[in-house]
Design a protein around this motif. Structure first.
Motif, PDB file in Angstrom:
ATOM      1  N   PHE A  85      37.982  41.315  41.455  1.00 36.02           N
ATOM      2  CA  PHE A  85      38.061  40.375  42.572  1.00 36.02           C
ATOM      3  C   PHE A  85      37.087  40.767  43.682  1.00 36.02           C
ATOM      4  N   VAL A  86      37.111  42.047  44.089  1.00 42.67           N
ATOM      5  CA  VAL A  86      36.249  42.514  45.182  1.00 42.67           C
ATOM      6  C   VAL A  86      34.777  42.402  44.798  1.00 42.67           C
ATOM      7  N   LEU A  87      34.430  42.837  43.581  1.00 38.75           N
ATOM      8  CA  LEU A  87      33.031  42.766  43.154  1.00 38.75           C
ATOM      9  C   LEU A  87      32.564  41.319  42.985  1.00 38.75           C
ATOM     10  N   GLY A  88      33.477  40.423  42.636  1.00 36.79           N
ATOM     11  CA  GLY A  88      33.147  38.998  42.579  1.00 36.79           C
ATOM     12  C   GLY A  88      32.766  38.470  43.959  1.00 36.79           C
ATOM     13  N   GLU A  89      33.496  38.911  44.986  1.00 36.84           N
ATOM     14  CA  GLU A  89      33.162  38.524  46.358  1.00 36.84           C
ATOM     15  C   GLU A  89      31.800  39.082  46.761  1.00 36.84           C
TER      16      GLU A  89
END
Length: 163
Positions: free
Chosen positions: A128-132
């Motif tokens: 999720f964080v790396l997608g952001e």
């Protein structure tokens, strides 16, 4: 006062790479100046206890190797990988808000840099964080992501330990 990264004296320790053989192979590890017209953002996160007391450090340098900004922060307790990913997200947000067009990101977490490059991470929180982070990186005209050994990321590493 501007300080060139190369003027900061940090003791160097060689890094053993590859398999140990009769003749140790050592690799010279050093900080690299940003590519021409790029700003370079070195980041690091630290978690003592994993999960435990956490901090983050970041250093922004211009194309001449001059430190533009450097900071150290105390963060809520967390795992080392999640702290690293969240710090990366924060520094990319800051770079985006500064209106930078070319960014070279460097960190010493192989899991985070490889996960960002390959877009393959098994942990859903990291995913999720790396997608952001990826969504923000698309705003830049150009960017580069690099993994560095800790010795080449010592300033950000030291700042994260202070946090």
């Amino acid at each position: 006062m501007w300080i060139r990264w190369s003027q900061i004296s940090i003791p160097f320790k060689g890094v053993l790479v590859g398999k140990k053989s009769k003749k140790d192979s050592r690799k010279q590890v050093k900080w690299e100046e940003p590519l021409n017209s790029f700003l370079k953002l070195n980041f690091d996160g630290a978690s003592k206890g994993n999960p435990g007391r956490s901090g983050a450090g970041r250093v922004l340098t211009d194309q001449n190797g001059l430190i533009v900004k450097a900071a150290s922060y105390r963060l809520p307790n967390g795992s080392n990988n999640l702290i690293e990913a969240r710090e990366l997200l924060e520094v990319v947000k800051i770079a985006s808000n500064m209106g930078l067009s070319k960014l070279h990101i460097g960190g010493d977490s192989q899991i985070i840099t490889s996960g960002l490059i390959s877009k393959k991470v098994t942990n859903w929180e990291l995913q999720f964080v790396l997608g952001e982070v990826w969504n923000l990186l698309l705003r830049f005209d150009d960017f580069k992501i690099s993994h560095y050994y800790r010795e080449a990321n010592q300033l950000a590493d030291g700042l994260s330990d202070l946090g």
